[in-house]
Design a protein around this motif. Structure first.
Motif, short mmCIF file in Angstrom:
data_model
loop_
_atom_site.label_atom_id
_atom_site.label_comp_id
_atom_site.label_asym_id
_atom_site.label_seq_id
_atom_site.Cartn_x
_atom_site.Cartn_y
_atom_site.Cartn_z
N LEU A 17 0.82 -1.14 -0.29
CA LEU A 17 -0.37 -0.01 -0.15
C LEU A 17 0.99 1.30 0.12
CD1 LEU A 17 -2.80 0.87 0.65
CD2 LEU A 17 -2.41 1.12 2.79
N SER A 18 1.54 1.24 0.85
CA SER A 18 3.17 2.14 1.10
C SER A 18 3.67 3.05 -0.49
CB SER A 18 3.77 2.37 2.34
OG SER A 18 4.48 1.50 1.65
N PHE A 19 3.65 1.48 -0.99
CA PHE A 19 4.69 1.97 -2.84
C PHE A 19 3.44 2.52 -3.39
CE2 PHE A 19 7.45 -2.36 -1.06
CZ PHE A 19 7.89 -0.86 -0.96
N GLY A 20 2.48 2.08 -3.34
CA GLY A 20 1.17 3.01 -4.33
C GLY A 20 0.81 3.98 -3.89
N VAL A 21 0.47 4.62 -2.50
CA VAL A 21 0.82 5.99 -2.22
C VAL A 21 1.62 7.02 -2.68
CG1 VAL A 21 0.41 7.16 -0.25
CG2 VAL A 21 -0.39 5.25 -0.07
N SER A 102 19.10 -0.26 1.04
CA SER A 102 20.12 0.82 1.48
C SER A 102 20.25 1.64 0.27
CB SER A 102 20.88 0.69 2.51
OG SER A 102 21.17 2.03 2.72
N ALA A 103 20.77 1.31 -1.00
CA ALA A 103 21.09 2.51 -2.28
C ALA A 103 20.44 2.63 -2.36
CB ALA A 103 22.01 1.42 -2.53
N LEU A 104 19.12 1.59 -2.84
CA LEU A 104 17.71 1.61 -3.17
C LEU A 104 16.96 2.91 -2.67
CD1 LEU A 104 15.82 1.09 -5.91
CD2 LEU A 104 14.28 -0.66 -4.34
N ALA A 105 17.33 3.32 -1.52
CA ALA A 105 15.91 4.14 -0.30
C ALA A 105 16.90 5.50 -1.58
CB ALA A 105 16.87 4.31 0.99
N GLY A 106 18.29 5.42 -1.56
CA GLY A 106 18.72 6.51 -1.39
C GLY A 106 18.57 6.98 -3.11
N LYS A 107 18.27 6.18 -4.17
CA LYS A 107 18.45 6.30 -5.65
C LYS A 107 16.97 7.12 -6.02
CE LYS A 107 18.92 6.41 -10.26
NZ LYS A 107 19.87 7.42 -11.42
N VAL A 108 16.23 6.39 -4.60
CA VAL A 108 14.38 6.58 -5.05
C VAL A 108 14.39 8.18 -4.25
CG1 VAL A 108 12.17 5.80 -4.35
CG2 VAL A 108 13.52 4.77 -4.85
N GLY A 109 15.28 8.64 -3.65
CA GLY A 109 15.04 10.28 -3.39
C GLY A 109 15.76 11.05 -3.84
N ILE A 110 17.44 10.80 -4.70
CA ILE A 110 17.01 11.72 -5.66
C ILE A 110 16.51 11.82 -6.80
CG2 ILE A 110 18.85 11.36 -7.48
CD1 ILE A 110 20.36 12.46 -4.95
N GLN A 111 15.47 10.75 -7.56
CA GLN A 111 14.92 10.54 -8.75
C GLN A 111 13.17 11.21 -8.20
OE1 GLN A 111 15.48 9.04 -10.72
NE2 GLN A 111 13.43 9.36 -12.06
N VAL A 112 13.09 11.32 -6.57
CA VAL A 112 11.96 12.55 -6.88
C VAL A 112 12.34 13.90 -6.01
CG1 VAL A 112 11.85 11.64 -4.40
CG2 VAL A 112 9.76 12.39 -6.37
N MET A 144 7.38 6.97 2.07
CA MET A 144 7.21 6.08 1.63
C MET A 144 7.69 4.85 1.10
SD MET A 144 3.47 6.56 2.70
CE MET A 144 4.29 7.38 4.28
N ALA A 145 8.77 5.08 0.33
CA ALA A 145 8.83 4.08 -0.40
C ALA A 145 10.40 3.66 0.87
CB ALA A 145 9.65 4.61 -1.43
N VAL A 146 10.82 4.40 1.65
CA VAL A 146 11.59 3.77 2.28
C VAL A 146 11.02 2.94 3.74
CG1 VAL A 146 13.66 4.82 4.31
CG2 VAL A 146 13.67 5.96 1.91
N VAL A 147 10.61 3.06 3.67
CA VAL A 147 9.92 2.63 5.25
C VAL A 147 9.38 1.73 4.86
CG1 VAL A 147 7.87 2.82 7.31
CG2 VAL A 147 9.25 4.50 6.85
N GLY A 148 8.18 1.35 3.90
CA GLY A 148 7.49 0.53 2.80
C GLY A 148 8.26 -0.58 2.95
N SER A 149 9.97 -0.34 1.67
CA SER A 149 10.81 -1.23 1.88
C SER A 149 11.43 -2.05 2.85
CB SER A 149 11.57 -0.23 0.54
OG SER A 149 12.76 0.10 1.09
N SER A 150 11.73 -1.54 3.61
CA SER A 150 12.25 -1.45 4.73
C SER A 150 11.48 -2.37 5.84
CB SER A 150 12.84 -1.15 6.37
OG SER A 150 11.62 0.15 6.47
N LEU A 151 10.32 -2.45 5.84
CA LEU A 151 9.02 -3.04 6.23
C LEU A 151 8.93 -4.70 5.63
CD1 LEU A 151 7.14 -4.06 8.81
CD2 LEU A 151 5.02 -2.84 7.26
N LEU A 152 9.17 -4.48 4.32
CA LEU A 152 8.97 -6.09 3.55
C LEU A 152 9.74 -6.29 3.37
CD1 LEU A 152 7.65 -6.68 0.78
CD2 LEU A 152 8.91 -5.98 -0.72
N GLY A 153 11.40 -6.08 3.08
CA GLY A 153 13.43 -6.52 3.48
C GLY A 153 12.46 -7.42 5.10
N VAL A 154 12.70 -7.31 6.20
CA VAL A 154 12.75 -7.25 6.83
C VAL A 154 11.80 -8.82 7.27
CG1 VAL A 154 11.93 -7.06 9.54
CG2 VAL A 154 13.48 -6.12 8.43
N THR A 155 10.38 -8.32 6.93
CA THR A 155 9.08 -9.07 6.61
C THR A 155 9.42 -10.36 6.31
OG1 THR A 155 7.45 -7.79 7.50
CG2 THR A 155 6.84 -9.80 6.95
#
Length: 695
Positions: A17-21, A102-112, A144-155
């Motif tokens: 859902l967070s990725f959708g948002v 973690s690298a993806l989190a940085g890349k997403v941030g730069i992109q937007v 949304m992307a960073v926290v969604g990916s951290s919860l997804l990865g851990v789960t």
């Protein structure tokens, strides 16, 4: 299907859902008008520079991660030749996945961020409301992307392995990359910022984002690679580390099989992300409203929603109310620490105004007053962390052995539960800062400049609050990781059948513990010095280059039409220098942990972690808050107070801001990642330190 499994699927659903948002917000930001050829040209220079730095940085970090993965494969959790190779393989894979996320989190941030900055600049011509929304929603994509990916990865990792210790490998991957990304991005951004300020504002008396300044594009690139990519990786790492520490202890309390405690961790983390999604949706601002109030009110909404829905879930599933109490204590203390930080860094409060007034007497008084208020600001946060850990310990101790430390871990989970909103607010800062730069460089008008100045001032205040929050959350997390370290040592003692007493704590009167304590306390200071010296050396190189361009390019200083600086030269200096400087400081933290562990054993490491945590938190809070104070004091003078722009007070305030820049954006926020990294290394190496220490 068990209740634990259902909750884990709920966590996965909330992540999706967070990725959708995030996708909806990204589409909305991208659809906003920005048809201005000059804005597009400058924004493209910033985007290209940020992506070039990130690409070169990730190549360096990929080599480091590859070497680290091989060492993990060979030695962690035990030497691979002693049997159980699958455990080592899983740990190495988890580590690499953590670095990739973690690298993806940085890349997403730069992109937007490099899209949202130009949208904010153009929207400022229409009014403060559309400009605010463009900046905030751009930041919220990252949240949304960073926290969604951290919860997804851990789960996902936990569902696949059913092993909480493997999560420490995942967390170490995120932390090690965040450590270098935050350090490298921080050195880059402050190299450019200091150079641009000293040569532009102080020497020539030109505006902050004057296009004549060769460092101005590098400065705007730095906002993205330091405050967006670096902070995204940092908070991703903190969120993962808090969940990993809690799950290690939860599995121990559940006797090795996922039960009620594991369920509680996943449930509270998922509801925290859900509350952040709802909070982001409430962030709105009227035409005459205050951007600071709008940002803070959405944080308060998120906090209230989280407390309510976790209470409802606790009641419905008959979970432990004491655990809920620990989580809410962390959440409330995080909010209080944010308010205390706001007092010392907001330009409507006395400390900032006193420093601005002191600047009229010269830069020495700017520094003295700023340092003093910076040290004073440490007390509320340190007391807050102490109260949160002590209260969480006391409230959960009656549940049984091991629950007191689990309570502290859940307090950290509670404090980080609204991290989606915190990242959204944090990323808003550099986006509107870039937007302000584009308005000035592209001459979009005085009204747009006033609007972006207002948004930028709010961003500085909120950014100082989010840094304080991130450091406090890291403090609680590493206290929880200290508990995870004890759990890992005790598990190794039992598994290996060693005739050693189980660890219950550390006596500082023991010489090995005291040895570790003193060494651990010194590391954050040396680590900070190495980063600040890196900024110092790199900025001196860039200042020399700026002087060369002003001297050798005819008409540049006078601003003749058609004459442009060689922006790429400054970007290259910042990139090359930061990549050269980022590895030694990070390596120091890692190597010192290994040396102390193999020399003094697990008791020395206990002292080392304790000293590192206390010293690190104090220095991180001091540098973050004093830097934010100096920055807003400068902006307060620039808004027309105490002499205004071009006055002696302004020049003194710029000097203060120059000192504060590497404090608040390089060393300060990197320390909380450093203490997380050494805590995770200690837990991962617990078995080896127990077996192979010299004493």
């Amino acid at each position: 299907m068990s209740t634990v499994l259902i909750v884990q699927f709920i966590a996965l659903a909330v992540s999706v859902l967070s990725f959708g948002v995030a996708l909806w917000l990204y589409t909305w930001v991208k659809s906003q008008p920005s048809k201005n050829s000059r804005v597009e040209t400058i924004a493209e220079l910033i985007r290209r520079g940020a992506n070039t730095f990130l690409r070169r940085e990730y190549v360096v970090l990929a080599k480091f991660a590859g070497v680290a993965a091989i060492l993990i494969l060979l030695f962690i959790p035990h030497p691979i030749w002693t049997g159980g190779a699958l455990d080592n393989i899983l740990m190495a894979v988890a580590y690499l996945v953590g670095t990739a996320f973690s690298a993806l989190a940085g890349k997403v941030g730069i992109q937007v961020a490099t899209i949202a900055n130009k949208k904010t600049a153009v929207a400022a011509q229409q009014g403060i409301k559309p400009a605010f929304l463009a900046g905030f929603r751009g930041g919220a994509v990252m949240g949304m992307a960073v926290v969604g990916s951290s919860l997804l990865g851990v789960t996902l990792l936990f569902m696949l392995t059913q092993d909480a210790t493997t999560l420490l490998g995942f967390s170490f991957g995120a932390s090690s990359l965040a450590l270098f990304a935050k350090a490298g991005g921080g050195i880059f951004t402050k190299t450019a910022d200091i150079s641009a300020d000293l040569t532009g504002k102080v020497e020539l008396g030109i505006p902050e984002d004057d296009p004549r300044n060769p460092a101005v594009i590098a400065d705007n690139v730095g906002d993205n690679v330091g405050d967006v990519a670096g902070m995204g990786a940092d908070l991703f790492d903190s969120n993962v580390a808090s969940m990993a520490a809690a799950l290690v202890m939860a599995m121990s309390l559940d006797n090795g099989t996922p039960g009620k405690n594991v369920l509680t961790v996943f449930l509270y983390a998922a509801l925290g992300l859900l509350a952040s999604i709802l909070g982001v949706g409430t962030a709105k601002m009227g035409r005459g409203g205050s951007p600071t109030r709008a940002l803070n009110s959405s944080t308060y909404v998120t906090t209230a929603v989280y407390a309510a829905i976790t209470a409802l879930a606790t009641w419905q599933l008959n979970l432990e109310w004491r655990i809920w109490g620990a989580a809410v204590i962390g959440l409330l203390v995080g909010t209080i620490i944010g308010l205390a930080t706001d007092y010392f860094t907001d330009d409507t409060k006395p400390p900032v105004r006193h420093v601005a007034k002191a600047s009229q007497s010269g830069p020495a008084f700017t520094i003295l007053s700023g340092v003093s208020y910076g040290f004073l600001s440490v007390l509320p946060a340190m007391v807050g962390i102490a109260v949160a850990s002590f209260a969480s310990y006391l409230i959960t101790a009656p549940l049984g052995a091991g629950y007191a430390m689990f309570g502290i871990a859940m307090s950290a989970v509670g404090m980080l539960s609204i991290v989606g909103m915190i990242i959204s607010n944090d990323a808003y800062g550099p986006i509107v800062d870039n937007g302000r730069g584009l308005v000035e460089m592209c001459d979009l008008g005085d009204t747009a400049l006033e609007i972006t100045d207002s948004l930028d001032s709010a961003g500085n205040t909120v950014k100082a609050v989010t840094k304080g929050f991130a450091i406090a959350a890291a403090g609680l997390t590493v206290i929880a990781l200290l508990g995870a370290f004890i759990a890992e040592v005790n598990e190794a003692i039992v598994t290996r059948g060693l005739n050693i007493e189980l660890l219950t704590g550390f006596d500082i009167m023991q010489p090995d513990v005291f040895f570790g304590l003193l060494v651990g306390a010194a590391i954050p200071a040396v680590f900070s010095a190495m980063l600040i010296l890196g900024v110092d050396r790199n900025a001196q190189r860039m200042v020399t280059e700026i002087h060369r361009q002003f001297k050798e390019i005819p008409g540049l200083k006078e601003g003749k039409a058609g004459v442009t600086p060689e922006y790429d030269k400054c970007i290259d200096i910042a990139t090359t220098g930061s990549l050269k400087e980022l590895l030694p400081a990070g390596a120091l933290a890692i190597i010192s942990t290994l040396v102390v562990g193999f020399v003094g054993g697990v008791h020395a490491i206990g002292g080392f972690l304790t000293g590192n945590i206390v010293s690190g938190l104090l220095l991180a809070l001091f540098m973050s808050n004093s830097g934010g104070l100096w920055d807003n004091s400068k902006k307060y003078v620039e808004s027309g107070h105490n002499g205004g722009r071009g006055s002696d007070a302004h020049k003194s305030a710029v000097v203060g801001d120059t000192v504060g820049d590497p404090f608040k954006d390089t060393a300060g926020p990197s320390i909380n990642t450093q203490i997380t990294v050494v805590s995770l290394i200690s837990s991962l190496m617990a078995s080896l330190f127990l077996t192979f220490s010299l004493f």
